[in-house]
Write a protein that holds these residues in place. Structure first.
Motif, PDB file in Angstrom:
ATOM      1  N   UNK A   1      41.221  60.553  -2.187  1.00 42.73           N
ATOM      2  CA  UNK A   1      39.781  60.413  -2.015  1.00 42.73           C
ATOM      3  C   UNK A   1      39.358  58.971  -2.195  1.00 42.73           C
ATOM      4  N   UNK A   2      38.422  58.527  -1.362  1.00 44.41           N
ATOM      5  CA  UNK A   2      37.892  57.163  -1.453  1.00 44.41           C
ATOM      6  C   UNK A   2      36.385  57.231  -1.583  1.00 44.41           C
ATOM      7  N   UNK A   3      35.852  56.455  -2.526  1.00 45.07           N
ATOM      8  CA  UNK A   3      34.406  56.313  -2.683  1.00 45.07           C
ATOM      9  C   UNK A   3      34.038  54.891  -2.299  1.00 45.07           C
TER      10      UNK A   3
ATOM     11  N   UNK B   1      35.370  49.464  -2.592  1.00 42.69           N
ATOM     12  CA  UNK B   1      35.701  50.889  -2.594  1.00 42.69           C
ATOM     13  C   UNK B   1      36.729  51.179  -3.680  1.00 42.69           C
ATOM     14  N   UNK B   2      36.748  52.437  -4.114  1.00 42.10           N
ATOM     15  CA  UNK B   2      37.698  52.912  -5.117  1.00 42.10           C
ATOM     16  C   UNK B   2      38.413  54.123  -4.520  1.00 42.10           C
ATOM     17  N   UNK B   3      39.751  54.120  -4.590  1.00 43.46           N
ATOM     18  CA  UNK B   3      40.563  55.198  -4.039  1.00 43.46           C
ATOM     19  C   UNK B   3      41.469  55.752  -5.129  1.00 43.46           C
TER      20      UNK B   3
ATOM     21  N   UNK C   1      45.574  54.907  -8.366  1.00 40.24           N
ATOM     22  CA  UNK C   1      44.191  54.464  -8.305  1.00 40.24           C
ATOM     23  C   UNK C   1      44.183  53.060  -7.714  1.00 40.24           C
ATOM     24  N   UNK C   2      43.259  52.806  -6.787  1.00 37.14           N
ATOM     25  CA  UNK C   2      43.195  51.515  -6.122  1.00 37.14           C
ATOM     26  C   UNK C   2      41.740  51.087  -6.014  1.00 37.14           C
ATOM     27  N   UNK C   3      41.480  49.825  -6.301  1.00 37.46           N
ATOM     28  CA  UNK C   3      40.156  49.222  -6.093  1.00 37.46           C
ATOM     29  C   UNK C   3      40.328  48.182  -5.002  1.00 37.46           C
ATOM     30  N   UNK C   4      39.459  48.250  -4.004  1.00 36.86           N
ATOM     31  CA  UNK C   4      39.547  47.312  -2.868  1.00 36.86           C
ATOM     32  C   UNK C   4      38.237  46.563  -2.749  1.00 36.86           C
ATOM     33  N   UNK C   5      38.348  45.246  -2.670  1.00 37.22           N
ATOM     34  CA  UNK C   5      37.179  44.399  -2.473  1.00 37.22           C
ATOM     35  C   UNK C   5      37.431  43.478  -1.290  1.00 37.22           C
ATOM     36  N   UNK C   6      36.535  43.464  -0.328  1.00 39.07           N
ATOM     37  CA  UNK C   6      36.648  42.589   0.844  1.00 39.07           C
ATOM     38  C   UNK C   6      35.647  41.456   0.740  1.00 39.07           C
TER      39      UNK C   6
END
Length: 94
Positions: free
Chosen positions: A41-43, A50-52, A88-93
């Motif tokens: 799941x990704x929020x 986003x957080x996955x 758990x993954x945090x993505x920042x662009x």
């Protein structure tokens, strides 16, 4: 943003197989079919962040016993040896 959430679900199927190096009556001479279930799941907090989180091998399915393959007692190149895995993954662009 159109959607704040994105959910993925997948199933991996590995068919039954015979161990050609084992006698037919040996334990582990035939590996049953296996299903691995995965969910993620990704929020999307905003367009840049986003957080996955997810789970691989959701039901903690163990690999089948195959007598003659390796010291691991299974085909290590085909089956999941780690069991259930959480991430758990945090993505920042930018």
């Amino acid at each position: 943003m159109k959607q704040d959430w994105r959910i993925y679900y997948s199933v991996q199927y590995i068919g039954a197989a015979d161990d050609i190096n084992a006698a037919p009556e040996d334990i582990g001479a035939r590996a049953p079919s296996v299903f691995y279930h995965n969910v993620q799941g990704t929020y999307f907090i905003n367009s840049d962040l986003s957080v996955t989180g997810g789970v691989n091998n959701l039901f903690d399915k163990e690999p089948p016993y195959i007598q003659s393959w390796t010291d691991a007692n299974t085909d290590t190149m085909t089956y999941d040896l780690l069991g259930r895995q959480l991430y758990l993954k945090v993505r920042y662009s930018f």
